[in-house]
Design an enzyme around this catalytic site. Structure first.
Site, PDB file in Angstrom:
ATOM      1  N   GLU A   1      47.051  -3.711  27.293  1.00 55.02           N
ATOM      2  CA  GLU A   1      45.337  -4.403  27.321  1.00 55.02           C
ATOM      3  C   GLU A   1      45.731  -4.978  27.107  1.00 55.02           C
ATOM      4  O   GLU A   1      46.013  -5.848  26.083  1.00 55.02           O
ATOM      5  CB  GLU A   1      44.345  -3.753  27.091  1.00 55.02           C
ATOM      6  CG  GLU A   1      43.134  -3.739  26.913  1.00 55.02           C
ATOM      7  CD  GLU A   1      41.962  -3.661  25.613  1.00 55.02           C
ATOM      8  OE1 GLU A   1      41.120  -3.950  25.805  1.00 55.02           O
ATOM      9  OE2 GLU A   1      42.623  -3.180  24.543  1.00 55.02           O
TER      10      GLU A   1
ATOM     11  N   CYS B   1      42.417   1.120  25.370  1.00 51.34           N
ATOM     12  CA  CYS B   1      41.362   0.768  23.915  1.00 51.34           C
ATOM     13  C   CYS B   1      41.121   2.447  23.376  1.00 51.34           C
ATOM     14  O   CYS B   1      40.998   3.462  22.811  1.00 51.34           O
ATOM     15  CB  CYS B   1      40.941  -0.088  23.951  1.00 51.34           C
ATOM     16  SG  CYS B   1      41.440  -0.601  21.996  1.00 51.34           S
TER      17      CYS B   1
ATOM     18  N   LYS C   1      38.188   0.320  32.528  1.00 53.74           N
ATOM     19  CA  LYS C   1      37.261   0.625  31.701  1.00 53.74           C
ATOM     20  C   LYS C   1      35.480   1.273  32.081  1.00 53.74           C
ATOM     21  O   LYS C   1      34.535   0.175  32.512  1.00 53.74           O
ATOM     22  CB  LYS C   1      37.745  -0.489  30.283  1.00 53.74           C
ATOM     23  CG  LYS C   1      37.415  -0.147  29.183  1.00 53.74           C
ATOM     24  CD  LYS C   1      37.460  -0.600  27.717  1.00 53.74           C
ATOM     25  CE  LYS C   1      36.903   0.019  26.516  1.00 53.74           C
ATOM     26  NZ  LYS C   1      37.945  -1.333  25.409  1.00 53.74           N
TER      27      LYS C   1
END
Length: 509
Positions: free
Chosen positions: A260, A372, A322
Site C-alpha cells: 500500500e 489494508c 480503496k
C-alpha cells in the site's frame, strides 16, 4: 472480569489459544446468567460487560499506542487517554447487549436456559454487528477471528466471522449454564451439544467449496521495510522511488506486487517517466505489476489506490480505489481536523472508491485487491464476489491485500491482521496474497493454510506459486443473512417459549 477480558485476547494471533477465549467468554456468560436473587441488575450487567469488553479491546488494540506516540508525536499519557476513549466507546456495544439481556430477563421472566442458548448468543451477535458497522465500523478482534484454526473454522464458509462469534457465544452460554445449574441432565445436554457443534465444524472442513481455475501463477510479493518516519520525509522520497523501481525490475514472475502507498507521493508528483517505465517492464516480460500509490484525480481529490500494468492493460492501467476508509487516517470526520494535524497524518482525506469494483486479469486468473483495513470487512469482499458471479462477469479467483503496517512497529497488529486475512480465505474459498511494507507479507492458501511468509521488519521479495479458485461458498452467496436470520429466529423462539410458559403457569394457578 478484567482478567477474563485479558485472557480473551489470548485467542488471537500471535498467541492462538482459542480455548482460553472460549473459557473466558463462558465465565462472562455465567455471571450475566446468574439465577434468582444472585442475578445482576440491568446497570450491574452493563458495567460488567463494559469492563470485560473494554479490557479485551484495550489489550487487543494496544498497538495503536505505537502509532500515536512513536510516529504521531503524542505524549504517552495523551495516547493512553485517546485509546481508552476509543475502547470505552466500543465497549458500550457489549454493555448494551448485557443491559438488554438483563432487561428481557426481568420483563419476560425468562428462565436461565433460554437466556443462555437463545438470548445471549443473539444479543452478542448484535453487539459485534453494531461495532462493525456504526460510524464506518471497527470490527477488529471480534471473537470469531480467534477460531481460524479451531474446529469451528469449518462454519466460516457458511456463516462468516460473525457467525463464528455467534457459535462461540452459544457454546459460552451453554458452558456458563453448566456452572450454576444443579441439573445433571442439563449439564449432559450442554456438553453433548458443544461437542456436536465442534464435531460439525470439523466435518465441514472436509467439504471443498471451490475448485481450481486455470493455471497457477508465479508471484513476487515485495516487502520494502521502509520506516514510517522516513516514508513521507522529503529527504527520503527518492529513496523509496528507487527502491521499488529496482525491486520490481529484478522480479521475474507472472504477478509482482508492492505494498500500500509504496510510492509515498501523489501520482501527479511522480517523475514523468516512472509509471511508463513500470508499464514497459510489464509488457516486455509479459508480467503483471500491481503498484500501491495515491492516485491524484485533480484538485483536492486523490484516492488510496493500486494501479495494475500488464499486457491486458497496456493502454490503460488497471485501477482499484480503496472503498472502506479509516477514520482520521484516510478521511477526516467533521470537527476532527485538529486531531489529524496533531498526529501529522499525511494524505489524510482520501476520496472513496466504489463498493463494487472489477478484478484485475492476470493470465487466466482474476485478482481482486483490497487495501489494508478493508480485509476486516468480509461481507464487503463477499458482496463483490457475489456481484461478479451474478452479473456473469469475471469472478475473482485470488484475493490480494496490500498494506502498510509500519505505523504499528513490531506489535501484535501484524500477526492479528494476518489472522483476519485467513478468515477471508475461509469465507470465500480463495487464496489470499499479502504484500506489506513491514509484514506480514504472506501467501495463504484455501483452508487458511499459511504457505509461506517473509520475516517481519526485513526487506525482501516473497516468491511463490499460487493456484486460483472458482465457485461460490454459501457466505459469498448470502453474506451475513444466514446468521442474522438464525439470531432473529432465536429471539422469536425465546419470546414464544417464554410467553407459552407464562400462559401455562397462569392456567395452573
Amino acid at each position: 472480569m478484567a482478567l477474563a477480558g485479558v485472557v480473551a485476547v489470548a485467542g488471537f494471533a500471535p498467541f492462538g489459544f482459542w480455548p482460553g477465549q472460549l473459557l473466558s467468554m463462558a465465565l462472562f456468560a455465567s455471571l450475566l446468567l446468574r439465577p434468582g436473587q444472585q442475578a445482576f441488575s440491568i446497570r450491574q450487567s452493563a458495567v460488567l460487560a463494559w469492563v470485560f469488553s473494554f479490557v479485551s479491546l484495550f489489550t487487543a488494540t494496544s498497538w495503536l499506542l505505537v502509532a500515536m506516540t512513536r510516529y504521531g508525536g503524542m505524549p504517552i499519557f495523551l495516547a493512553v487517554i485517546a485509546l481508552a476513549l476509543l475502547t470505552s466507546y466500543l465497549a458500550l456495544f457489549a454493555a448494551l447487549c448485557a443491559a438488554t439481556l438483563a432487561w428481557l430477563r426481568q420483563r419476560w421472566q425468562v428462565n436461565p436456559t433460554i437466556c443462555a442458548v437463545l438470548l445471549f448468543p443473539a444479543l452478542w451477535l448484535l453487539n459485534e454487528w453494531l461495532r462493525g458497522y456504526l460510524f464506518t465500523g471497527f470490527p477488529w478482534a471480534i471473537i470469531g477471528y480467534a477460531h481460524t484454526a479451531s474446529p469451528l473454522a469449518g462454519y466460516a464458509p457458511v456463516l462468516g466471522v460473525l457467525g463464528l462469534g455467534w457459535l462461540v457465544a452459544l457454546c459460552a452460554g451453554g458452558l456458563g449454564l453448566m456452572i450454576f445449574t444443579d441439573s445433571r441432565r442439563v449439564r449432559l445436554l450442554v456438553l453433548v451439544a458443544v461437542i456436536a457443534l465442534f464435531g460439525g465444524g470439523q466435518y465441514l472442513t472436509t467439504i471443498t467449496w471451490t475448485q481450481p481455475l486455470g493455471q497457477p501463477l508465479t508471484i513476487n510479493l515485495i516487502q520494502g521495510n521502509v520506516e514510517q518516519d522516513k516514508k513521507f520525509d522529503q529527504d527520503h522520497l527518492n529513496d523509496s522511488l528507487h527502491l521499488y523501481h529496482d525491486l520490481i525490475l529484478q522480479s521475474k514472475a507472472d504477478l509482482v506486487v508492492t505494498p500500500e502507498t509504496a510510492l509515498p507521493m501523489l501520482s501527479s508528483q511522480l517523475p514523468p517517466d516512472y509509471l511508463p517505465a513500470i508499464n514497459a517492464f510489464a509488457q516486455k516480460n509479459q508480467s503483471a505489476v500491481v503498484l500501491g500509490v495515491a492516485v491524484h484525480d485533480g484538485g483536492s481529490r486523490y484516492a488510496n489506490s493500486v494501479l495494475g500494468f500488464s499486457p491486458s492493460y497496456e493502454q490503460q492501467a488497471y485501477r482499484y480505489d480503496k472503498h472502506h476508509l479509516v477514520p482520521f487516517g484516510e478521511f477526516i470526520p467533521f470537527g476532527f481536523r485538529w486531531f489529524v494535524d496533531l498526529m501529522h497524518i499525511p494524505l489524510g482525506d482520501f476520496t472513496k472508491g466504489n463498493a463494487i469494483q472489477a478484478p484485475m486479469q492476470v493470465r487466466d486468473q482474476f485478482v481482486l485487491p483490497n487495501i489494508c483495513y478493508e480485509d476486516l470487512f468480509g461481507d464487503e469482499i463477499a458482496a463483490q464476489l457475489a456481484s461478479q458471479n451474478s452479473s456473469g462477469k469475471d469472478v475473482a479467483s485470488l484475493l490480494l491485500n496490500v498494506s502498510n503496517m509500519a505505523w504499528y512497529g513490531d506489535s501484535i497488529a501484524i500477526p492479528q491482521h494476518l489472522q483476519f486475512s485467513m478468515m477471508r480465505v475461509l469465507e470465500t474459498g480463495r487464496p489470499m496474497l499479502r504484500a506489506t511494507n513491514t509484514g506480514a507479507t504472506a501467501v495463504i492458501d484455501v483452508g487458511a493454510r499459511l504457505v509461506t511468509q517473509l520475516p517481519y521488519l526485513q526487506q525482501g521479495i516473497l516468491q511463490a506459486t499460487v493456484q486460483g479458485r472458482q465457485g461460490v461458498t454459501p457466505y459469498i452467496r448470502w453474506g451475513n443473512a444466514i446468521v442474522m436470520l438464525l439470531a432473529l429466529c432465536s429471539l422469536i423462539l425465546a419470546a414464544y417459549l417464554t410467553h407459552r410458559s407464562a400462559r401455562s403457569c397462569q392456567r395452573e394457578s
